[in-house]
Write an enzyme that holds these catalytic residues in place. Sequence first.
Site, PDB file in Angstrom:
ATOM      1  N   HIS A   1       0.849  -1.224  -0.212  1.00 25.09           N
ATOM      2  CA  HIS A   1       0.020  -0.103   0.153  1.00 25.09           C
ATOM      3  C   HIS A   1       0.867   1.276  -0.048  1.00 25.09           C
ATOM      4  O   HIS A   1       1.813   1.173   0.577  1.00 25.09           O
ATOM      5  CB  HIS A   1      -0.944  -0.078   1.264  1.00 25.09           C
TER       6      HIS A   1
ATOM      7  N   ARG B   1      -6.676  10.561   0.134  1.00 28.06           N
ATOM      8  CA  ARG B   1      -6.742  10.957  -1.133  1.00 28.06           C
ATOM      9  C   ARG B   1      -7.863  10.980  -1.811  1.00 28.06           C
ATOM     10  O   ARG B   1      -8.349  11.741  -2.800  1.00 28.06           O
ATOM     11  CB  ARG B   1      -5.710  10.015  -2.085  1.00 28.06           C
TER      12      ARG B   1
END
Length: 639
Positions: free
Chosen positions: A249, A269
């Site tokens: 990740h 995000r």
Amino acid sequence: MPEVERHKYDVVVIGAGGAGLRAAIEAREHGLSVAVVCKSLFGKAHTVMAEGGCAASMGNANEKDSWQTHFRDTMRGGKFLNSWRMAELHAQEAPDRVWELESWGALFDRLPDGRISQRNFGGHTYPRLAHVGDRTGLELIRTMQQRVVALQQEDFAETGDYEARLKVFQECTITDLVKDGDAISGAFGYWRESGRFVLFETPAVVLATGGIGKSYKVTSNSWEYTGDGHALALRAGAALINMEFLQFHPTGMVWPPSVKGILVTEGVRGDGGILKNSEGKRFMFDYIPPVFKGQYAETEEEADQWLRDNDSARRTPDLLPRDEVARAINEEVKAGRGTVHGGVFLDIASRLTPEEIVKRLPSMHHQFKELADVDITKEPMEVGPTCHYVMGGIEVDPDTGSAGVPGLFAAGECSGGMHGSNRLGGNSLSDLLVFGRRAGMGAATYVEQLDKRPEIAESDIDAAAKLALAPFDPPADGTAENPYTLHTDLQQTMNDLVGIIRKEHELKQAIERLAGLRERFDTVTVEGHRQFNPGWHLALDLRNMLVVSECVAQAALLRTESRGGHTRDDHPVMDPTWRNKLLVCKVDPDDVGQTVPAVAVTPQDQLPMRNDLLALFELTELEKYYTAADLVDHPASTE
Ligand code: FAD
């Protein structure tokens, strides 16, 4: 031999995360007796940690969304190596599974009109993740536990016993599966508290044990992720596929060292957060790979416009699939544009008001304040890649979850195929629900069709108990190996040599080191007694981590290309000769029955995608992944 407590069930589900609970509910709804066994406390599975949300094309935030778009996004994210049948079932059934959760009492965040809110995530064309702030997994587990209690209340009303058909055995670790001939006949394990042994006699086992991250030094995973289901399935004769594909990740915490690797949700995000290097540059615009050219915004203005209205611009490259973002961060740090602690900056402070940040990302706010003394409403976070998810796992029949061994089923992160070479964020929670249900149904149907229950040989139970007790027997020559030292060496090996960027000579070195660690495992010795003995628990977990790590390293060496979660420095691009090839790991036939057996890895052709599914893509896009011969039946093909 020590005393063994015995229980008898129609179906035994190993794992009480999202996949295990959904499977157990389904099997119980078929009227069967079901045990759920989990090695931690009930309610503390990994699923609880899921933050961002559950992907399902309900079309609430953008009505253009559909299962076809979700299917396309999933296949693209996996670089077309996914089991297309799994990706199809997943995209079609995920919305029903989310609505079902709602009908069982899940309280998702809402749109102003009252429908379930959906947020943006990497690789998803439309806002698609049903969420509860950044604590979605917690709500998912809470709801399914509530459903378990509701079913137990029904059973009480009918039989006077809450646990007549559905019982949870918590803090109980399964160490071996038992077979009668070819078929599953039971599961053997121990109570973590007392160390006493327990045997579940059952014709059907559903493995739902999650991932393998604890074989790596920097990981978002908790102590439970030691690849137990992967190893149990291998030893029982099933195959693992896609083991070379690990998801790093892109945004784990990088500082302070004590919390390195802890996840920072992609929801940051999705809600507008942007990645910047130490020069303040939004670098993701420099990393849009050729296969995604034309699909992502090329300027900051366009990316920000997309956040305001995702129909009027292309999506931000900050939300490229995770493999792309992780590699980009790696490059920036390598090029000397990283932070002092070796990460990059993730900035939400300049994008949302403090009130919005605290409301939408409460756990992230709390996590950084408590662990790093950073107020994310005022300053950026420092983030970098962390080992997060294993795309590889037990090869299953997409429709039933059958693992190819009669009576063995698998679902969730321990199964393989659905995500191909790279999983899109949010597609795990939906995977757990869709395939947990299917595996529960598969197991129930299998049991209903049996005319005779399998039997368990006493010698198998004795052998499993003896194996579990072996670490208490110090070797005569005094070469006792400490399980913690062995674990640290394994994590370092995997981190350094089978990490995010791989090279042939390093993988060969890893395989050599793993052979050495396997040898050292034979002399692993623990002190004390069976009660409350974490050193002993780790020794037993190591048996699984070692064989699973071997699968990852061997498959990574064989796949001489870069695709999704497998990046080879010496083979940096996707190679069409690998486009339809799966690497299948099985126990080496010469090593069946060994404590930590050697594995044999062989290539296997993937079933070609059905034409009606191929037709969902533009020919020009498919040509980036397939050869002309693969595409002759596409409606636009002129071959
Ligand atoms: P788990 O939930 O991990 O459950 C595994 C179960 O197996 C546990 O009960 C464990 O005790 C049990 N077990 C293991 N071995 C044994 C054994 N030998 N004997 C008995 N029991 C055993 N995915 C998303 O889709 N959206 C997200 O927002 C998201 N956020 C995430 C955030 C974090 C921090 C992490 C780590 C992951 C996130 N993921 C997310 C991924 C997702 O949470 C996992 O892939 C998923 O929860 C796995 O579910 P599972 O049911 O397969 O396994």
